[in-house]
Write a protein that holds these residues in place. Structure first.
Motif, short mmCIF file in Angstrom:
data_model
loop_
_atom_site.label_atom_id
_atom_site.label_comp_id
_atom_site.label_asym_id
_atom_site.label_seq_id
_atom_site.Cartn_x
_atom_site.Cartn_y
_atom_site.Cartn_z
N LYS A 39 24.18 -6.77 63.84
CA LYS A 39 22.57 -7.43 64.21
C LYS A 39 22.88 -7.83 65.47
O LYS A 39 22.86 -8.16 66.63
N HIS A 40 23.39 -9.34 65.95
CA HIS A 40 23.91 -10.70 67.16
C HIS A 40 24.45 -10.25 68.17
O HIS A 40 24.00 -10.31 69.08
N THR A 41 25.36 -8.86 67.29
CA THR A 41 26.70 -9.03 68.79
C THR A 41 25.48 -7.64 70.01
O THR A 41 25.99 -7.48 70.44
N GLU A 42 24.65 -6.56 68.59
CA GLU A 42 24.52 -5.35 68.72
C GLU A 42 22.88 -6.00 70.10
O GLU A 42 22.56 -5.20 70.93
N ARG A 43 22.26 -7.28 69.53
CA ARG A 43 21.35 -7.84 69.78
C ARG A 43 21.71 -8.12 71.23
O ARG A 43 20.36 -8.22 72.48
N LYS A 44 22.72 -8.66 71.31
CA LYS A 44 23.23 -8.55 73.23
C LYS A 44 23.52 -7.55 74.42
O LYS A 44 23.87 -8.32 75.08
N ALA A 47 20.28 -2.14 77.58
CA ALA A 47 19.80 -0.84 77.44
C ALA A 47 21.09 0.25 78.10
O ALA A 47 21.17 1.34 77.95
N GLN A 48 21.53 -0.13 79.86
CA GLN A 48 22.12 0.52 80.78
C GLN A 48 23.09 0.77 79.59
O GLN A 48 24.29 1.93 79.75
N GLN A 49 23.89 -0.48 78.72
CA GLN A 49 25.34 -0.11 78.29
C GLN A 49 24.97 0.84 76.75
O GLN A 49 25.88 1.58 76.49
N ARG A 50 23.73 0.86 76.82
CA ARG A 50 23.13 1.52 75.25
C ARG A 50 23.22 3.01 76.09
O ARG A 50 24.19 4.00 75.16
#
Length: 200
Positions: A39-44, A47-50
């Motif tokens: 979760k800590h990694t995904e929070r960083k 939106a463009q990367q996602r």
């Protein structure tokens, strides 16, 4: 009656977490720690990367290949039929517009794949560093346990000679020394086979 008792017992067993109630469950703690790290990694992630990674995931599905083949075939078929019927066509053979669109699409897809791959490489490198740190820590703990067990053995048998294998296992792993030894062995193996096995 016995069947009902067994059923109630099975339900209680399923409800209680492994390790018993009120006891620390290392498996659950490890799973929670792994989930929190993810979760800590995904929070960083921006939106463009996602958005790019979602698009890349779609590009890697068989459905996208069939869509490309179908769209290309329809484009060529429609323009060929329009030319055969002497009607205005929007991209006559050799389909220059189609070639340009496919070339631009290829560049965009390659760029999106590279962006996604770069982040995956960063996550993989971070996980490797974590694995290395955990391995070194485990090695230090095991070496300490071996040392404590050997001290206890010596106290129980004062006149017994030290075991060379135990003495060697007491020493924690030196990663620099291991890497140097591995490089030397690979270099020697490469000299025997005539190949560069060190990757340098």
């Amino acid at each position: 009656m016995k069947r009902e008792q067994y059923t109630h017992k099975e339900e209680k067993d399923h409800q209680q977490p492994p390790g018993g109630a009120g006891e620390e469950n290392p498996i659950r703690e490890n799973l929670q720690a792994t989930a929190e790290l993810h979760k800590h990694t995904e929070r960083k992630v921006s939106a463009q990367q996602r958005a790019i990674e979602k698009a890349t995931a779609f590009l890697g599905r068989p459905r996208f290949l069939f869509i490309i083949l179908l769209a290309t075939s329809l484009w060529m078929l429609i323009n060929t039929l329009l030319a055969a019927l002497h009607l205005p066509d929007f991209d006559p053979p050799p389909f220059l517009w189609l070639q340009g669109i496919l070339s631009l699409g290829s560049v965009l897809m390659a760029t999106m794949i590279l962006i996604t791959q770069n982040r995956q490489d960063q996550v993989t490198a971070r996980n490797r560093h974590l694995d290395l740190q955990a391995s070194l820590l485990i090695d230090q703990k095991v070496s300490k346990l071996i040392e404590m067990a050997d001290e206890q053995r010596r106290e129980q048998s004062p006149g017994k000679k030290p075991d060379p294998k135990i003495e060697a296992m007491k020493e924690p792993i030196d990663p620099h020394q291991v890497l140097s030894s591995l490089s030397q062995l690979l270099k020697e193996a490469g000299e025997e086979t005539g190949e560069d096995m060190t990757g340098e």
